[in-house]
Design a protein around this motif. Structure first.
Motif, PDB file in Angstrom:
ATOM      1  N   ALA A   1     112.773 107.512 132.676  1.00 18.81           N
ATOM      2  CA  ALA A   1     113.352 107.408 131.342  1.00 18.81           C
ATOM      3  C   ALA A   1     113.399 105.963 130.853  1.00 18.81           C
ATOM      4  CB  ALA A   1     114.755 108.009 131.331  1.00 18.81           C
ATOM      5  N   ASP A   2     112.683 105.080 131.525  1.00 18.46           N
ATOM      6  CA  ASP A   2     112.657 103.677 131.128  1.00 18.46           C
ATOM      7  C   ASP A   2     111.967 103.545 129.771  1.00 18.46           C
ATOM      8  OD1 ASP A   2     112.912 100.705 132.113  1.00 18.46           O
ATOM      9  OD2 ASP A   2     110.882 100.904 131.295  1.00 18.46           O
ATOM     10  N   ASP A   3     112.612 102.872 128.843  1.00 16.34           N
ATOM     11  CA  ASP A   3     112.088 102.811 127.477  1.00 16.34           C
ATOM     12  C   ASP A   3     110.746 102.088 127.416  1.00 16.34           C
ATOM     13  OD1 ASP A   3     112.635 103.565 124.732  1.00 16.34           O
ATOM     14  OD2 ASP A   3     112.715 101.418 124.319  1.00 16.34           O
ATOM     15  N   ARG A   4     110.565 101.093 128.253  1.00 18.65           N
ATOM     16  CA  ARG A   4     109.285 100.376 128.242  1.00 18.65           C
ATOM     17  C   ARG A   4     108.147 101.287 128.703  1.00 18.65           C
ATOM     18  NH1 ARG A   4     106.877  95.058 131.330  1.00 18.65           N
ATOM     19  NH2 ARG A   4     105.893  94.184 129.461  1.00 18.65           N
ATOM     20  N   GLN A   5     108.393 102.064 129.730  1.00 17.64           N
ATOM     21  CA  GLN A   5     107.353 102.973 130.218  1.00 17.64           C
ATOM     22  C   GLN A   5     107.061 104.086 129.222  1.00 17.64           C
ATOM     23  OE1 GLN A   5     105.759 101.734 132.670  1.00 17.64           O
ATOM     24  NE2 GLN A   5     107.374 100.183 132.669  1.00 17.64           N
ATOM     25  N   ARG A   6     108.071 104.495 128.483  1.00 20.44           N
ATOM     26  CA  ARG A   6     107.846 105.502 127.447  1.00 20.44           C
ATOM     27  C   ARG A   6     106.887 104.986 126.383  1.00 20.44           C
ATOM     28  NH1 ARG A   6     114.038 107.863 126.705  1.00 20.44           N
ATOM     29  NH2 ARG A   6     113.813 109.601 128.172  1.00 20.44           N
ATOM     30  N   ARG A   7     106.962 103.702 126.094  1.00 21.50           N
ATOM     31  CA  ARG A   7     106.103 103.126 125.075  1.00 21.50           C
ATOM     32  C   ARG A   7     104.715 102.766 125.613  1.00 21.50           C
ATOM     33  NH1 ARG A   7     109.537  99.764 120.753  1.00 21.50           N
ATOM     34  NH2 ARG A   7     111.446 100.978 120.793  1.00 21.50           N
ATOM     35  N   LEU A   8     104.638 102.517 126.902  1.00 21.87           N
ATOM     36  CA  LEU A   8     103.376 102.078 127.484  1.00 21.87           C
ATOM     37  C   LEU A   8     102.519 103.215 128.041  1.00 21.87           C
ATOM     38  CD1 LEU A   8     104.403  98.864 129.472  1.00 21.87           C
ATOM     39  CD2 LEU A   8     102.799  98.980 127.561  1.00 21.87           C
ATOM     40  N   THR A  66     116.972  98.148 120.825  1.00 23.70           N
ATOM     41  CA  THR A  66     117.111  98.225 119.383  1.00 23.70           C
ATOM     42  C   THR A  66     117.549  99.625 118.969  1.00 23.70           C
ATOM     43  OG1 THR A  66     114.832  98.911 119.024  1.00 23.70           O
ATOM     44  CG2 THR A  66     115.274  96.534 119.128  1.00 23.70           C
ATOM     45  N   GLN A  67     118.033  99.743 117.695  1.00 20.23           N
ATOM     46  CA  GLN A  67     118.433 101.055 117.192  1.00 20.23           C
ATOM     47  C   GLN A  67     117.244 102.008 117.177  1.00 20.23           C
ATOM     48  OE1 GLN A  67     120.228 100.473 113.363  1.00 20.23           O
ATOM     49  NE2 GLN A  67     122.119  99.628 114.213  1.00 20.23           N
ATOM     50  N   GLN A  68     116.048 101.476 116.854  1.00 24.82           N
ATOM     51  CA  GLN A  68     114.867 102.334 116.829  1.00 24.82           C
ATOM     52  C   GLN A  68     114.561 102.879 118.212  1.00 24.82           C
ATOM     53  OE1 GLN A  68     113.015 103.406 114.188  1.00 24.82           O
ATOM     54  NE2 GLN A  68     112.035 104.714 115.697  1.00 24.82           N
ATOM     55  N   SER A  69     114.677 101.999 119.238  1.00 19.96           N
ATOM     56  CA  SER A  69     114.387 102.465 120.592  1.00 19.96           C
ATOM     57  C   SER A  69     115.398 103.494 121.047  1.00 19.96           C
ATOM     58  CB  SER A  69     114.359 101.277 121.568  1.00 19.96           C
ATOM     59  OG  SER A  69     115.627 100.681 121.665  1.00 19.96           O
ATOM     60  N   VAL A  70     116.644 103.341 120.589  1.00 18.32           N
ATOM     61  CA  VAL A  70     117.657 104.334 120.935  1.00 18.32           C
ATOM     62  C   VAL A  70     117.291 105.681 120.330  1.00 18.32           C
ATOM     63  CG1 VAL A  70     120.054 105.008 120.566  1.00 18.32           C
ATOM     64  CG2 VAL A  70     119.517 102.675 121.230  1.00 18.32           C
ATOM     65  N   ARG A  71     116.853 105.654 119.057  1.00 14.87           N
ATOM     66  CA  ARG A  71     116.461 106.904 118.413  1.00 14.87           C
ATOM     67  C   ARG A  71     115.249 107.511 119.110  1.00 14.87           C
ATOM     68  NH1 ARG A  71     117.708 103.929 113.634  1.00 14.87           N
ATOM     69  NH2 ARG A  71     115.503 103.385 113.363  1.00 14.87           N
ATOM     70  N   GLY A 125     107.253  95.036 138.749  1.00 14.95           N
ATOM     71  CA  GLY A 125     106.939  95.638 137.458  1.00 14.95           C
ATOM     72  C   GLY A 125     106.133  94.696 136.578  1.00 14.95           C
ATOM     73  N   THR A 126     106.498  93.420 136.571  1.00 13.22           N
ATOM     74  CA  THR A 126     105.756  92.433 135.784  1.00 13.22           C
ATOM     75  C   THR A 126     104.327  92.315 136.284  1.00 13.22           C
ATOM     76  OG1 THR A 126     107.775  91.177 135.308  1.00 13.22           O
ATOM     77  CG2 THR A 126     105.680  90.013 135.075  1.00 13.22           C
ATOM     78  N   LEU A 127     104.152  92.313 137.594  1.00 13.25           N
ATOM     79  CA  LEU A 127     102.812  92.210 138.176  1.00 13.25           C
ATOM     80  C   LEU A 127     101.965  93.423 137.819  1.00 13.25           C
ATOM     81  CD1 LEU A 127     100.810  90.772 140.094  1.00 13.25           C
ATOM     82  CD2 LEU A 127     101.843  92.076 141.973  1.00 13.25           C
ATOM     83  N   ILE A 160     103.539  93.266 125.513  1.00 11.35           N
ATOM     84  CA  ILE A 160     104.143  92.025 125.023  1.00 11.35           C
ATOM     85  C   ILE A 160     105.413  92.320 124.228  1.00 11.35           C
ATOM     86  CG2 ILE A 160     103.816  90.077 123.447  1.00 11.35           C
ATOM     87  CD1 ILE A 160     100.850  90.138 124.209  1.00 11.35           C
ATOM     88  N   ALA A 161     105.330  93.328 123.364  1.00 10.64           N
ATOM     89  CA  ALA A 161     106.464  93.655 122.492  1.00 10.64           C
ATOM     90  C   ALA A 161     107.658  94.208 123.250  1.00 10.64           C
ATOM     91  CB  ALA A 161     106.019  94.657 121.422  1.00 10.64           C
ATOM     92  N   THR A 162     107.431  94.752 124.445  1.00  8.59           N
ATOM     93  CA  THR A 162     108.521  95.406 125.182  1.00  8.59           C
ATOM     94  C   THR A 162     108.960  94.617 126.413  1.00  8.59           C
ATOM     95  OG1 THR A 162     106.900  96.716 126.452  1.00  8.59           O
ATOM     96  CG2 THR A 162     107.798  97.708 124.439  1.00  8.59           C
ATOM     97  N   ARG A 163     108.619  93.358 126.456  1.00  6.10           N
ATOM     98  CA  ARG A 163     109.002  92.555 127.621  1.00  6.10           C
ATOM     99  C   ARG A 163     110.518  92.502 127.824  1.00  6.10           C
ATOM    100  NH1 ARG A 163     104.799  87.444 126.953  1.00  6.10           N
ATOM    101  NH2 ARG A 163     103.068  88.386 128.120  1.00  6.10           N
ATOM    102  N   GLY A 164     111.267  92.632 126.747  1.00  6.19           N
ATOM    103  CA  GLY A 164     112.720  92.570 126.863  1.00  6.19           C
ATOM    104  C   GLY A 164     113.377  93.918 127.087  1.00  6.19           C
ATOM    105  N   LEU A 165     112.578  94.984 127.214  1.00  4.24           N
ATOM    106  CA  LEU A 165     113.142  96.320 127.391  1.00  4.24           C
ATOM    107  C   LEU A 165     113.073  96.754 128.856  1.00  4.24           C
ATOM    108  CD1 LEU A 165     111.593  98.211 124.337  1.00  4.24           C
ATOM    109  CD2 LEU A 165     113.865  97.185 124.512  1.00  4.24           C
TER     110      LEU A 165
END
Length: 281
Positions: free
Chosen positions: A93-100, A2-7, A157-159, A145-150
């Protein structure tokens, strides 16, 4: 993305990513060391004997039998695996890991804090800390849950992410109910006229409802279902074979576990049908 994740990604630097990875790894080590202390293996008092035995298998009607706590070995193994995996260069630099990363780190710190509070005999503090741990796990799992698509998805990784956090959340949900019940009992709570069995059955019902909500929220997470049902079944075992028997509570715990399992399977089937319908469009 998303644009937000890019920012968000644009504001991150390699050094901040490295710091996150290091802190999560340190948090995992602290949590594991705390678990050794809590088990009594490193000289500490086993959790079941600490705080005057308030958290032993026969302390309250909601205390699970001792075998239930073996699930911590699986959870800690998953957390250590996650700490190592997220430390790999591909995850930096994985966006999902940055959020988690920081939500998971908070759960690790609170985990260790809970063990220390019990070891110190501070039962009231332990109830507060485990409630904060549950809230932080909801935050971390919600992020998962919210970042499953990132990011880059893989079976490993899923495990390590979804599987471990699901187990962690499900078990802590049961442990929170048991811990707070122990605190209230040792604090002299009289139950407003309700019998101990009535309160225990009501709380078991709430735990079952939580399991149903998690099933819907997660679209059928098997790991969360397994650990929550595991905890409820071990409450049943304790009430059937322990020194504080109660057939009504045992039946309620088994029934709640069954409801959680069925709700999770239904939620998973519905989610899978939704994905197939979406893919067919």
């Amino acid at each position: 993305m998303t644009q937000q994740s890019v920012r968000d990604s644009g504001r991150r630097t390699p050094s901040s990513d490295r710091l996150r990875q290091v802190l999560v790894a340190i948090g995992a080590v602290v949590a594991v060391v705390g678990s050794f202390i809590g088990s009594g293996a490193a000289g500490g008092t086993p959790i079941a004997q600490a705080a005057g035995g308030a958290l032993s298998a026969d302390a309250t009607l909601l205390a699970p039998a001792g075998g239930a706590f073996s699930i911590w070995s699986v959870i800690y193994l998953g957390l250590v695996g996650y700490a190592i995996w997220q430390f790999l260069p591909a995850q930096r630099a994985d966006d999902r890991q940055r959020r988690l990363g920081y939500p998971v780190l908070l759960t690790l710190v609170l985990n260790a804090a809970w063990i220390l509070s019990v070891q110190a005999g501070l039962l009231a503090l332990s109830a507060v800390v485990i409630l904060l741990l549950l809230v932080s796990l909801c935050w971390a799992y919600g992020r998962a849950i919210a970042t499953r698509g990132l990011g880059r998805r893989s079976a490993l990784g899923t495990l390590l992410v979804d599987g471990t956090l699901g187990l962690y959340l499900g078990w802590v949900s049961v442990a929170t109910a048991a811990n707070i019940t122990s605190f209230l009992q040792f604090a002299g709570f009289t139950g407003f006229g309700w019998s101990p069995e009535g309160w225990a059955i009501a709380i078991v019902g709430v735990a079952g409802l939580v399991g149903v909500l998690v099933a819907v929220w997660s679209r059928g997470s098997i790991s969360a279902m397994l650990s929550l049902a595991w905890g409820l079944v071990w409450i049943e075992v304790s009430r059937v074979s322990g020194a504080l028997p109660s057939r009504p509570v045992a039946m309620a715990a088994f029934g709640a576990a069954a409801v959680v399992v069925v709700a999770t399977l239904v939620a998973r089937i519905v989610a899978e049908r939704g994905r197939r319908a979406e893919a067919a469009r």
